[in-house]
Design a protein around this motif. Structure first.
Motif, PDB file in Angstrom:
ATOM      1  N   ALA A  53      -1.509  -6.873  -4.915  1.00 35.94           N
ATOM      2  CA  ALA A  53      -1.062  -6.166  -3.507  1.00 35.94           C
ATOM      3  C   ALA A  53       0.065  -7.347  -2.611  1.00 35.94           C
ATOM      4  O   ALA A  53       1.028  -6.975  -2.419  1.00 35.94           O
ATOM      5  CB  ALA A  53      -2.028  -5.628  -2.997  1.00 35.94           C
ATOM      6  N   VAL A  54      -0.538  -8.414  -2.820  1.00 39.59           N
ATOM      7  CA  VAL A  54       0.321  -9.354  -1.777  1.00 39.59           C
ATOM      8  C   VAL A  54       1.499  -9.743  -2.621  1.00 39.59           C
ATOM      9  O   VAL A  54       2.580  -9.820  -2.115  1.00 39.59           O
ATOM     10  CB  VAL A  54      -0.728 -10.634  -1.819  1.00 39.59           C
ATOM     11  CG1 VAL A  54       0.406 -11.940  -1.088  1.00 39.59           C
ATOM     12  CG2 VAL A  54      -1.755 -10.567  -0.959  1.00 39.59           C
ATOM     13  N   VAL A  55       1.589  -9.759  -3.989  1.00 40.81           N
ATOM     14  CA  VAL A  55       2.585 -10.300  -4.718  1.00 40.81           C
ATOM     15  C   VAL A  55       3.767  -9.166  -4.871  1.00 40.81           C
ATOM     16  O   VAL A  55       4.969  -9.389  -4.573  1.00 40.81           O
ATOM     17  CB  VAL A  55       2.168 -10.578  -6.015  1.00 40.81           C
ATOM     18  CG1 VAL A  55       3.404 -10.553  -7.252  1.00 40.81           C
ATOM     19  CG2 VAL A  55       1.311 -11.997  -6.350  1.00 40.81           C
ATOM     20  N   ALA A  56       3.001  -8.046  -5.189  1.00 39.08           N
ATOM     21  CA  ALA A  56       4.043  -6.561  -4.962  1.00 39.08           C
ATOM     22  C   ALA A  56       4.551  -6.366  -3.724  1.00 39.08           C
ATOM     23  O   ALA A  56       5.780  -6.115  -3.504  1.00 39.08           O
ATOM     24  CB  ALA A  56       3.113  -5.355  -5.447  1.00 39.08           C
ATOM     25  N   GLY A  57       3.873  -6.606  -2.417  1.00 37.25           N
ATOM     26  CA  GLY A  57       4.342  -6.497  -1.186  1.00 37.25           C
ATOM     27  C   GLY A  57       5.463  -7.429  -0.888  1.00 37.25           C
ATOM     28  O   GLY A  57       6.396  -7.097  -0.237  1.00 37.25           O
ATOM     29  N   LEU A  58       5.084  -8.504  -1.410  1.00 41.48           N
ATOM     30  CA  LEU A  58       6.099  -9.802  -0.863  1.00 41.48           C
ATOM     31  C   LEU A  58       7.552  -9.399  -1.725  1.00 41.48           C
ATOM     32  O   LEU A  58       8.609  -9.754  -1.239  1.00 41.48           O
ATOM     33  CB  LEU A  58       5.665 -11.062  -1.473  1.00 41.48           C
ATOM     34  CG  LEU A  58       6.781 -12.399  -1.209  1.00 41.48           C
ATOM     35  CD1 LEU A  58       7.114 -12.352   0.369  1.00 41.48           C
ATOM     36  CD2 LEU A  58       5.978 -13.703  -1.691  1.00 41.48           C
ATOM     37  N   ALA A  59       7.403  -8.958  -3.045  1.00 38.36           N
ATOM     38  CA  ALA A  59       8.555  -8.623  -3.718  1.00 38.36           C
ATOM     39  C   ALA A  59       9.307  -7.479  -3.275  1.00 38.36           C
ATOM     40  O   ALA A  59      10.722  -7.473  -3.213  1.00 38.36           O
ATOM     41  CB  ALA A  59       7.969  -8.347  -5.427  1.00 38.36           C
ATOM     42  N   VAL A  60       8.489  -6.480  -2.734  1.00 36.10           N
ATOM     43  CA  VAL A  60       9.427  -5.435  -2.029  1.00 36.10           C
ATOM     44  C   VAL A  60      10.085  -5.822  -0.833  1.00 36.10           C
ATOM     45  O   VAL A  60      11.006  -5.312  -0.708  1.00 36.10           O
ATOM     46  CB  VAL A  60       8.319  -4.451  -1.697  1.00 36.10           C
ATOM     47  CG1 VAL A  60       8.894  -3.070  -0.896  1.00 36.10           C
ATOM     48  CG2 VAL A  60       7.524  -3.627  -3.196  1.00 36.10           C
ATOM     49  N   VAL A  61       9.425  -6.547  -0.177  1.00 44.01           N
ATOM     50  CA  VAL A  61       9.950  -7.065   1.215  1.00 44.01           C
ATOM     51  C   VAL A  61      11.198  -7.948   0.996  1.00 44.01           C
ATOM     52  O   VAL A  61      12.372  -7.653   1.550  1.00 44.01           O
ATOM     53  CB  VAL A  61       8.772  -7.869   1.971  1.00 44.01           C
ATOM     54  CG1 VAL A  61       9.787  -8.604   3.203  1.00 44.01           C
ATOM     55  CG2 VAL A  61       7.733  -7.276   2.621  1.00 44.01           C
ATOM     56  N   LEU A  62      11.334  -8.842   0.114  1.00 42.70           N
ATOM     57  CA  LEU A  62      12.315  -9.595  -0.247  1.00 42.70           C
ATOM     58  C   LEU A  62      13.345  -8.902  -0.964  1.00 42.70           C
ATOM     59  O   LEU A  62      14.525  -9.034  -0.394  1.00 42.70           O
ATOM     60  CB  LEU A  62      12.100 -10.985  -1.031  1.00 42.70           C
ATOM     61  CG  LEU A  62      10.991 -11.952  -0.450  1.00 42.70           C
ATOM     62  CD1 LEU A  62      10.536 -12.962  -1.270  1.00 42.70           C
ATOM     63  CD2 LEU A  62      11.672 -12.358   0.770  1.00 42.70           C
TER      64      LEU A  62
ATOM     65  N   LEU B 112      12.178   1.052   6.043  1.00 42.01           N
ATOM     66  CA  LEU B 112      11.035   1.815   5.346  1.00 42.01           C
ATOM     67  C   LEU B 112      10.271   0.783   4.427  1.00 42.01           C
ATOM     68  O   LEU B 112       9.085   0.683   4.178  1.00 42.01           O
ATOM     69  CB  LEU B 112      11.286   3.079   4.872  1.00 42.01           C
ATOM     70  CG  LEU B 112      11.822   3.910   6.149  1.00 42.01           C
ATOM     71  CD1 LEU B 112      12.312   5.459   5.546  1.00 42.01           C
ATOM     72  CD2 LEU B 112      10.807   4.187   7.108  1.00 42.01           C
ATOM     73  N   PRO B 113      11.010   0.393   3.102  1.00 40.61           N
ATOM     74  CA  PRO B 113      10.359  -0.306   2.238  1.00 40.61           C
ATOM     75  C   PRO B 113       9.740  -1.657   2.515  1.00 40.61           C
ATOM     76  O   PRO B 113       8.964  -2.257   2.205  1.00 40.61           O
ATOM     77  CB  PRO B 113      11.328  -0.408   0.869  1.00 40.61           C
ATOM     78  CG  PRO B 113      12.658  -0.101   1.668  1.00 40.61           C
ATOM     79  CD  PRO B 113      12.406   0.843   2.633  1.00 40.61           C
ATOM     80  N   GLN B 114      10.519  -2.289   3.623  1.00 40.71           N
ATOM     81  CA  GLN B 114      10.108  -3.581   4.133  1.00 40.71           C
ATOM     82  C   GLN B 114       8.663  -3.469   4.700  1.00 40.71           C
ATOM     83  O   GLN B 114       7.763  -4.128   4.579  1.00 40.71           O
ATOM     84  CB  GLN B 114      11.179  -4.036   4.928  1.00 40.71           C
ATOM     85  CG  GLN B 114      12.582  -4.448   4.482  1.00 40.71           C
ATOM     86  CD  GLN B 114      13.581  -4.861   5.470  1.00 40.71           C
ATOM     87  OE1 GLN B 114      13.113  -5.469   6.502  1.00 40.71           O
ATOM     88  NE2 GLN B 114      14.746  -4.509   5.095  1.00 40.71           N
ATOM     89  N   LEU B 115       8.693  -2.240   5.502  1.00 41.64           N
ATOM     90  CA  LEU B 115       7.352  -1.945   6.262  1.00 41.64           C
ATOM     91  C   LEU B 115       6.184  -1.898   5.251  1.00 41.64           C
ATOM     92  O   LEU B 115       5.046  -1.984   5.322  1.00 41.64           O
ATOM     93  CB  LEU B 115       7.618  -0.959   7.271  1.00 41.64           C
ATOM     94  CG  LEU B 115       8.408  -1.454   8.549  1.00 41.64           C
ATOM     95  CD1 LEU B 115       8.627   0.120   9.307  1.00 41.64           C
ATOM     96  CD2 LEU B 115       7.668  -2.066   9.385  1.00 41.64           C
ATOM     97  N   LEU B 116       6.599  -0.937   4.171  1.00 41.66           N
ATOM     98  CA  LEU B 116       5.588  -0.800   3.197  1.00 41.66           C
ATOM     99  C   LEU B 116       5.137  -2.157   2.560  1.00 41.66           C
ATOM    100  O   LEU B 116       3.652  -2.307   2.293  1.00 41.66           O
ATOM    101  CB  LEU B 116       6.158   0.074   1.993  1.00 41.66           C
ATOM    102  CG  LEU B 116       5.412   0.368   0.733  1.00 41.66           C
ATOM    103  CD1 LEU B 116       4.065   1.009   1.243  1.00 41.66           C
ATOM    104  CD2 LEU B 116       6.195   1.035  -0.191  1.00 41.66           C
TER     105      LEU B 116
END
Length: 298
Positions: A110-119, A260-264
């Protein structure tokens, strides 16, 4: 390709910090628990090659972070250090013979995927090497006031989650300002050499804020449970670094519907960090729990 070098060095820095944490904890576990003076404890640790290897890893992490900041945007480099916590637990599971539960691995993902989505969604750009004083003065003033306010608030609360969270947030602000000052300082070193590096105020600024961050981190670890302090440190550092990158260095991130994807992504990171902070293996690394073979999530 322009982002490859800072990303690689930031990832190396996060890995080195994680390795240092595990090695130093492993060495500490080899020293008998007692009421020894801290000076005697340090003498015991100095005789352990594992502890010395941890110190080398700390130095390597600092060098990697400095290179990353000198070659890439603050808004890219600092968020990548979110990976330090999951990397620490993965390394600890190997070197301390612990066990990552299924929930632990899901949290890491979740951390890795979330960071990838944010960046990817934010797509940070910009790499100014210096900032004018009219940008530094407000940033320094605001960060200093926030740190003092959080420390005062922490000291007025009893030991527990609230106090640990306040100290954790203060630590995060200090870390973010350290990185922001280090960025200019490293560019000064690259452009003007050692003499310019030693005569620019940012060098002494990041030394002061860096020392403050380490002091506050120690207080955060002792003030309450890791589940309160670690998310505050991890998420606070990334958020404050983003703010400093945008306001001091005029870096740019996408807005509009990209928010929106950044917040996700941020939500995924937050959920993952909270879950990892609750693991008994994570608490063992800070001395909150005694380590146990086969330790999993609680």
């Amino acid at each position: 390709m322009d982002m490859l070098i800072p990303v690689l060095f930031a990832l190396s820095g996060a890995f080195s910090n994680a390795l240092a944490t595990v090695l130093q904890r492993k060495a500490a576990l080899s020293v008998p628990r007692s009421d020894k003076l801290r000076a005697r404890l340090m003498l015991d640790l100095l005789r352990h090659p594992v502890w010395l290897a941890g110190i080398v890893a700390v130095i390597a992490a600092a060098v990697c972070q400095a290179v990353a900041l000198a070659t890439g945007p603050l808004t890219v480099v600092q968020p990548l250090f979110v990976l330090e916590l999951p990397l620490t637990l993965v390394i600890a599971a190997v070197l301390l013979h612990g066990r990552m539960s299924r929930l632990g691995w899901v949290a890491v993902a979740a951390v890795v995927a979330g960071l990838a989505v944010v960046l990817v969604a934010a797509s940070p750009v910009g790499n100014r090497t210096h900032a004018p004083m009219d940008r530094w003065v407000p940033a320094l003033a605001v960060c200093s006031v926030v740190i003092v306010a959080l420390v005062v608030t922490a000291l007025r609360r009893p030991e527990g989650r609230g106090r640990a969270a306040c100290f954790g947030l203060a630590t995060a602000v200090a870390y973010a300002m350290t990185a922001a000052l280090m960025k200019t300082s490293m560019h000064t070193l690259d452009d003007g050499g050692v003499t310019a590096f030693l005569t620019t105020w940012q060098t002494y600024g990041f030394a002061v804020f860096g020392g403050t961050a380490l002091f506050l981190l120690e207080n955060a670890m002792q003030a309450g449970p890791l589940v309160a302090s670690q998310p505050a440190i991890t998420l606070g550092d990334a958020s404050m670094s983003l703010a400093l990158g945008l306001t001091v260095y005029e870096e740019y991130v996408r807005t509009g519907w990209w928010l929106l994807p950044q917040l996700l992504g941020v939500a995924l990171i937050a959920v993952g960090v909270f879950a990892l902070s609750r693991m008994s293996l994570a608490r063992a690394l800070t001395g909150e729990d005694r380590p146990a073979v086969g330790a999993g999530a609680t």
